[in-house]
Design a protein around this motif. Sequence first.
Motif, PDB file in Angstrom:
ATOM      1  N   ASN A 134     -36.929 -26.236 -93.671  1.00  0.00           N
ATOM      2  CA  ASN A 134     -37.081 -26.222 -95.130  1.00  0.00           C
ATOM      3  C   ASN A 134     -35.762 -26.634 -95.824  1.00  0.00           C
ATOM      4  N   LYS A 135     -35.516 -27.962 -95.853  1.00  0.00           N
ATOM      5  CA  LYS A 135     -34.246 -28.459 -96.396  1.00  0.00           C
ATOM      6  C   LYS A 135     -34.079 -28.108 -97.874  1.00  0.00           C
ATOM      7  N   GLU A 136     -35.231 -27.951 -98.596  1.00  0.00           N
ATOM      8  CA  GLU A 136     -35.150 -27.685-100.038  1.00  0.00           C
ATOM      9  C   GLU A 136     -34.384 -26.388-100.322  1.00  0.00           C
ATOM     10  N   ILE A 159     -33.286 -28.091 -87.854  1.00  0.00           N
ATOM     11  CA  ILE A 159     -34.497 -28.673 -87.264  1.00  0.00           C
ATOM     12  C   ILE A 159     -34.694 -30.108 -87.735  1.00  0.00           C
ATOM     13  N   ASP A 160     -34.282 -30.404 -88.955  1.00  0.00           N
ATOM     14  CA  ASP A 160     -34.359 -31.783 -89.435  1.00  0.00           C
ATOM     15  C   ASP A 160     -33.768 -32.654 -88.329  1.00  0.00           C
ATOM     16  N   SER A 161     -34.489 -33.711 -87.918  1.00  0.00           N
ATOM     17  CA  SER A 161     -34.082 -34.440 -86.707  1.00  0.00           C
ATOM     18  C   SER A 161     -32.660 -34.998 -86.837  1.00  0.00           C
ATOM     19  N   GLU A 162     -32.292 -35.444 -88.061  1.00  0.00           N
ATOM     20  CA  GLU A 162     -30.962 -36.033 -88.246  1.00  0.00           C
ATOM     21  C   GLU A 162     -29.873 -34.973 -88.087  1.00  0.00           C
ATOM     22  N   HIS A 163     -30.103 -33.806 -88.686  1.00  0.00           N
ATOM     23  CA  HIS A 163     -29.082 -32.758 -88.659  1.00  0.00           C
ATOM     24  C   HIS A 163     -29.003 -32.129 -87.279  1.00  0.00           C
ATOM     25  N   LEU A 236     -32.044 -35.700-100.075  1.00  0.00           N
ATOM     26  CA  LEU A 236     -32.029 -34.251 -99.846  1.00  0.00           C
ATOM     27  C   LEU A 236     -31.268 -33.955 -98.547  1.00  0.00           C
ATOM     28  N   GLU A 237     -31.403 -34.855 -97.572  1.00  0.00           N
ATOM     29  CA  GLU A 237     -30.724 -34.639 -96.279  1.00  0.00           C
ATOM     30  C   GLU A 237     -29.207 -34.818 -96.392  1.00  0.00           C
ATOM     31  N   VAL A 238     -28.764 -35.708 -97.291  1.00  0.00           N
ATOM     32  CA  VAL A 238     -27.317 -35.841 -97.513  1.00  0.00           C
ATOM     33  C   VAL A 238     -26.780 -34.502 -98.034  1.00  0.00           C
TER      34      VAL A 238
HETATM   35 MG    MG Z   1     -35.221 -35.729 -91.377  1.00  0.00          MG
END
Ligand code: MG
Length: 425
Positions: A134-136, A159-163, A236-238
């Motif tokens: 939940n990146k938000e 969990i976000d694949s990039e992070h 949002l990921e940045v």
């Molecule tokens: Mg992602």
Amino acid sequence: MSEYTTSPAGIPGVTVLGATGSIGASTLDVMARHPQRYRAVALTANADVDGLYRQCLRFRPSYAVMGEPAAARELAARLRSQCPEIRVLSGSAGLEEVAALPEVDCVMAAIVGAAGLLPTLAAARAGKRVLLANKEALVMAGPLFMQEVRNHGAQLLPIDSEHNAVFQCLPPSAAERGLKTAGVRRILLTSSGGPFLRRSLAELAEVTPEEACAHPNWDMGRKISVDSATMMNKGLEVIEACWLFGAAPEDIQVVVHPQSVVHSMVEYVDGSVLAQLASPDMRVPIAHALGWPERMASGAERLDLFSVARLDFEPPDLERFPCLAYAYEAVRSGGTTPAILNAANEVAVAAFLEGRAGFLDIPRIIAATLEAVPGRTANSLSVILDDDRRAREYAQNRLQNRLQNQLRSHLRKRLRNHLQQDRQP
Ligand code: MG
Ligand code: NAD
């Protein structure tokens, strides 16, 4: 960071917040492959009674929570005969309760949007291992959230694949020493570019929700699919990466990589660039974070480099995808501005999905909201939630005015045509 403390039953207990969603289902799929290692203590959903009912029959959790009270009543009635031992709770209080249960070691935070903030915070405050999808939550309340993680000795694993990829490419000491001391020059955050990577602005004006949700590489929930299409997801990921890794916005470079095989990279001062590669399957980061620091099977297909054959990289186009630029501006402004950005985006995306706004209205509504609702110092949760509410109100009004104006001009045009026809002999 240590391994699981393990619940009284001897097997680590897991709460899956947002169990019926794309990430929730993938999490349960990974857990089902390792029944000796994890036990589902609590599963939650918002209103999908059928979905949560089926998961309850299969995973037999101790608790099931529905966000919607009416849905919780229906679920409780259906579970009464089959699994009377499952306690059914509802609402935000129920979600927060199961995020903090003593028999829970690990909480998968996979509710979509701002609704995930309070339960995810509750897990951090209870000192759990928090697997953050939940990146938000982090976009809205980054500094406050990270402070709660530190204060309560929680473990935060991305969990976000990039992070998750960046986490895997960083030395374990980076969290304590800071990126610069660890010799990191910058983070290279990859982006598929979404389904509209090659569309012109004129074409983007006409795209439909169905097209936006048909992502070329990933099968995701509808909200994040639209975010991916506008590239707000990368924005949002940045912001998420800034808080997770203690990075400055200028230390994060977005790299468009259409194949979604390199999930992100870390560049070091000596010129080395470390990358994490895998098939685009969220079970890879989920298994990594669930098992960390050990490795375990995820069920994902092995990466076949010969069939991938080539990897392309290009810079993002901020003219066609301005949401990415708005996110950089928001994190630089700090305070409640990222929460305002997130709220306006949630309102605009919901309107687009419901056919009340066009695709290009999404960046327009966000830009207008950022201009109209000034950010403040985010010194408490109540200030953040208040600005989230103000931004939503403004964005909704803006949408409504826009719809009224469109209706008025449509009626004017019809009237004009009508009068012209009348005047013809
Ligand atoms: Mg992602
Ligand atoms: P989804 O829409 O498939 O699932 C969302 C889940 O949250 C569902 O279980 C739903 O019932 C629940 N939910 C929705 N609103 C709620 C509310 N108001 N109260 C309680 N529960 C609520 O979403 P998803 O694609 O699984 O994404 C979940 C989160 O993970 C998002 O924050 C997304 O950005 C992030 N994420 C997803 C992916 C992916 O591949 N799907 C990848 C990276 C990050």
